[in-house]
Write an enzyme that holds these catalytic residues in place. Structure first.
Site, PDB file in Angstrom:
ATOM      1  N   HIS A 477       0.843  -1.209   0.000  1.00  0.00           N
ATOM      2  CA  HIS A 477       0.000   0.000   0.000  1.00  0.00           C
ATOM      3  C   HIS A 477       0.876   1.256   0.000  1.00  0.00           C
ATOM      4  O   HIS A 477       0.733   2.138  -0.850  1.00  0.00           O
ATOM      5  CB  HIS A 477      -0.915  -0.026   1.234  1.00  0.00           C
ATOM      6  CG  HIS A 477      -1.796   1.178   1.363  1.00  0.00           C
ATOM      7  ND1 HIS A 477      -3.128   1.161   1.040  1.00  0.00           N
ATOM      8  CD2 HIS A 477      -1.538   2.439   1.790  1.00  0.00           C
ATOM      9  CE1 HIS A 477      -3.657   2.357   1.258  1.00  0.00           C
ATOM     10  NE2 HIS A 477      -2.700   3.159   1.713  1.00  0.00           N
ATOM     11  N   GLU A 478       1.788   1.325   0.983  1.00  0.00           N
ATOM     12  CA  GLU A 478       2.645   2.516   1.078  1.00  0.00           C
ATOM     13  C   GLU A 478       3.577   2.618  -0.124  1.00  0.00           C
ATOM     14  O   GLU A 478       3.906   3.716  -0.582  1.00  0.00           O
ATOM     15  CB  GLU A 478       3.443   2.505   2.392  1.00  0.00           C
ATOM     16  CG  GLU A 478       2.597   2.552   3.651  1.00  0.00           C
ATOM     17  CD  GLU A 478       1.567   3.685   3.662  1.00  0.00           C
ATOM     18  OE1 GLU A 478       1.807   4.742   3.042  1.00  0.00           O
ATOM     19  OE2 GLU A 478       0.495   3.513   4.278  1.00  0.00           O
ATOM     20  N   HIS A 481       1.770   4.414  -2.862  1.00  0.00           N
ATOM     21  CA  HIS A 481       1.908   5.867  -2.690  1.00  0.00           C
ATOM     22  C   HIS A 481       3.292   6.299  -3.160  1.00  0.00           C
ATOM     23  O   HIS A 481       3.455   7.334  -3.813  1.00  0.00           O
ATOM     24  CB  HIS A 481       1.759   6.250  -1.215  1.00  0.00           C
ATOM     25  CG  HIS A 481       0.356   6.298  -0.708  1.00  0.00           C
ATOM     26  ND1 HIS A 481      -0.650   6.989  -1.341  1.00  0.00           N
ATOM     27  CD2 HIS A 481      -0.205   5.761   0.415  1.00  0.00           C
ATOM     28  CE1 HIS A 481      -1.778   6.877  -0.637  1.00  0.00           C
ATOM     29  NE2 HIS A 481      -1.533   6.136   0.423  1.00  0.00           N
ATOM     30  N   HIS A 484       3.589   6.635  -6.818  1.00  0.00           N
ATOM     31  CA  HIS A 484       2.886   7.854  -7.240  1.00  0.00           C
ATOM     32  C   HIS A 484       3.837   9.053  -7.143  1.00  0.00           C
ATOM     33  O   HIS A 484       3.841   9.944  -7.998  1.00  0.00           O
ATOM     34  CB  HIS A 484       1.653   8.062  -6.351  1.00  0.00           C
ATOM     35  CG  HIS A 484       0.598   8.931  -6.957  1.00  0.00           C
ATOM     36  ND1 HIS A 484      -0.552   9.261  -6.276  1.00  0.00           N
ATOM     37  CD2 HIS A 484       0.499   9.554  -8.151  1.00  0.00           C
ATOM     38  CE1 HIS A 484      -1.311  10.031  -7.039  1.00  0.00           C
ATOM     39  NE2 HIS A 484      -0.690  10.232  -8.182  1.00  0.00           N
TER      40      HIS A 484
END
Length: 685
Positions: A477-478, A481, A484
């Site tokens: 998940h991190e 990010h 991104h």
């Protein structure tokens, strides 16, 4: 005399371009005493840049006003990112004191800009000519964003109201800092010290060893458990001793709710009321109306409708699951009424019974280093990225690992910092942040410096760091990010990377979690830490089967947080006198377990009262709709399909906030997202 000279030399490190490899932060050269003077100097330099824009004798243009404003204050931005990132990951009392001192200075500076009439006049002049300027989509977005950032933050107010806005913003900045410091202090102040070995029954060997090691480090006999997640979660999930589970669960739930020096009840109400007052001052009905104007969701009614629609679909499933869990606990241990400290424990037992699968079986296949390399490999297969550990740039803590990220042509894409273990000066949870933004200036593409910060179980004397499956998905998940941020490719810093609408920011992170459930991806990194054996296919099938286990209850829990957020921020909070009573009412439609009188979530709900999620907690579920729909596209074409990956990179990951999120999403997917993909994945339809 020498000391002052040292401070001056080091302070210059923080006020000039860093003379380091890749312009990375020179952590080892920074002393705490240097921060405040550096903030003062960098604020003054940024003010001078603003003055130069205002005093430019030429007529306002996009380049000399809008663009110049976006590139101003670069040194201040970098200093702020370094300081506040470390205040979350490596803080101490002195640093928290500095934060309290510099936050009002930054708030005042921010207000000096947004409330400056001469500057706003130049922006307004350019804005009124926008249709004739022949701007690119990114330039048009920047102009719109700059104009709104002024109009939405008081530029059109009378002088007395501007003064009031400054007072509110300064107070809010201080209150949010204190709120977070109180939560951290309460987390650090509690420990469950066990000296009787029989009280450890049910706990995994690795958890016991970590607790023993912690006790030893504190020069105590026995075992110590804390409210840090790698200690707390295994305890409430596996400890057979119900009374001790109750003790630590209540301790976790009453952080900042103990009528002591760290109590957040008054602060929580003050923050909610000041946000409401601020919104009213700016002409908005509530804080939520103000926030959501700049979100995909647009307004509070749409958010509430979204949450309540999901609630209607999830609640029957959640109630069935809770009844099943209650019957199971009764059958197993004669428990008549399930309490909150029973939930994780009996859920894990039921999961083992239904799927013959538990975290202790899976953990040997998820050594941290292997999982991280798995994330790197997935990024390589999708986006052509390579991650090489480097040892010649500064770290802020010895446990941090650093990487050069390059593309398939060997060009530098980003610097990546990974910080994975809990420690005293680090707040709980997991997050992504950046130490340097990406932007293009003077023909040079400045590459970003991205950080992932988590709190996973540390290696022990006999075992490496082995992750639970939940921690595996957290890492991915991190890392989503992180991608991104790393793959950002925009001209302007304020539109780069994760600078997107808040209800779009979770799409890249949540979509990455999907690869954790795919056999093709798991085969890349899920290898037994001792034997090297790839995770058995039956375990992979069980992971997939169990993915929607108690999804109704999990959805209900997530919706309850979003509804609590909206209760505080989409209504007039001035009549709230009791945080606990208000919270209890907000939770009414989503409650399964009996209330615990000693506990209150709002006072440690850092996401919305300290972080940036106020009126935005719904965005996790909102983004789940996007991510389920997006991953369905990958599944349709192949989870490592280069064409789909390129479309995702080019239209989502690299574009930041340069265009409206729905336009970017439709360009990637060819259509608007359908909620059915989420409901199907969750087993709710």
């Amino acid at each position: 005399m020498v000391q002052n000279k040292n401070i001056d030399i080091t302070m210059k490190v923080l006020t000039q371009k860093f003379q380091t490899k890749h312009n990375t932060a020179p952590f080892s050269q920074i002393k705490l005493a240097d921060y405040q003077p550096a903030f003062i100097e960098n604020i003054a330099a940024a003010k001078a840049e603003i003055d130069a824009i205002i005093n430019n004798p030429e007529a306002p243009t996009f380049e000399n006003t809008i663009e110049a404003l976006d590139f101003s204050g670069n040194a201040l931005d970098r200093l702020s990112s370094i300081f506040f990132n470390l205040n979350s990951a490596e803080t101490c009392d002195e640093m928290q004191k500095i934060a309290q001192e510099v936050s009002p200075l930054l708030t005042e500076f921010s207000n000096d800009i947004t409330l400056n009439e001469d500057l706003f006049l130049r922006i307004k002049t350019v804005y009124e000519q926008k249709d004739s300027l022949n701007l690119t989509p990114e330039q048009a977005t920047l102009l719109d964003k700059k104009f709104k950032s002024f109009s939405r933050n008081g530029a059109l107010l009378s002088e007395d109201k501007k003064l009031k806005l400054r007072e509110i913003d300064t107070e809010l900045a201080k209150l949010k800092l204190t709120y977070g410091e109180n939560v951290l202090a309460e987390t650090n102040n509690y420990q469950l010290h066990i000296t009787n070995e029989s009280d450890l029954k049910g706990l995994p060997e690795g958890t016991i060893e970590a607790a023993k090691s912690l006790a030893k480090s504190k020069e105590l006999e026995g075992w110590i458990f804390t409210l840090d997640f790698p200690s707390y979660i295994p305890f409430v999930t596996y400890a057979d001793n119900r009374e001790l589970r109750k003790e630590i669960a209540i301790a976790a739930g009453k952080k900042a709710f103990q009528n002591n020096e760290f109590d957040n009840q008054e602060i929580t109400l003050k923050i909610a009321k000041l946000r409401f007052e601020r919104a009213n001052l700016l002409g908005y009905e509530t804080h939520s109306h103000f926030v959501l104007e700049e979100r995909m969701a647009q307004n509070p009614n749409k958010v509430k409708s979204f949450l309540n629609d999901l609630l209607a679909k999830a609640k029957p499933a959640a109630q069935r699951e809770f009844a099943e869990l209650t019957a199971f606990a009764k059958e197993l241990d004669g428990i008549d009424h399930l309490e909150k400290w029973d939930g994780a424990y009996y859920s894990e037992k039921l999961k083992q019974k239904l799927f013959n699968l538990d975290d202790e079986k899976l953990k040997p296949y998820f050594q941290l280093e292997n999982v991280l390399n798995g994330a790197f490999t997935v990024a390589n297969k999708l986006f052509g990225l390579t991650f090489t550990e480097i040892f010649d740039i500064d770290k802020y803590h010895e446990e941090v690992t650093t990487y050069e990220v390059k593309d398939e042509f060997g060009e530098l894409v980003a610097i990546f910092y990974a910080d994975f273990f809990p420690r005293k000066g680090k707040r709980n949870g997991a997050w992504m942040t950046s130490f340097k933004s990406q932007y293009i200036k003077d023909g040079k593409n400045e590459r970003p410096h991205i950080s992932n910060v988590c709190n996973f179980t540390k290696p022990t004397e006999t075992k490496p760091s082995l992750l639970t499956f939940n921690e595996v998905t957290t890492l991915f998940h991190e890392f989503g990010h992180g991608l991104h941020g790393m793959l950002a490719n925009t001209t302007y810093p304020s539109l780069s990377g994760t600078s997107v609408y808040w209800d779009f920011v979770e799409l890249p992170s949540q979509v990455m979690e999907n690869w954790c459930y795919e056999p093709e991806a798991l085969a890349l990194f899920a290898k037994h830490y001792e034997t090297g054996e790839i995770i058995p296919q039956e375990y992979v099938e069980k992971i997939k089967e169990s993915a929607s286990f108690q999804e109704g209850m999990a959805t209900l829990r997530q919706l309850s947080f979003g509804l609590l957020d909206m209760a505080f921020h989409s209504n007039n909070p001035t009549e709230i006198t009791n945080v606990k009573a208000f919270e209890k009412t907000a939770f009414e439609g989503t409650t399964l377990y009996p209330d615990v009188a000693e506990n209150c979530m709002s006072v440690s709900f850092s996401h919305i009262f300290q972080g940036g999620y106020s009126s935005g907690y719904y965005s996790y579920k909102w983004a789940e709709v996007l991510d389920a729909d997006a991953f369905a596209y990958f599944q349709e074409k192949g989870i490592f399909n280069k064409e789909v990956a390129a479309k995702f990179k080019d239209n989502v990951l690299s574009k930041g906030g340069t265009e409206l999120p729905m336009e970017l999403y439709k360009r990637f997917r060819g259509q608007e997202p359908k909620p059915d993909a989420l409901l199907k994945r969750a087993g709710l339809i």
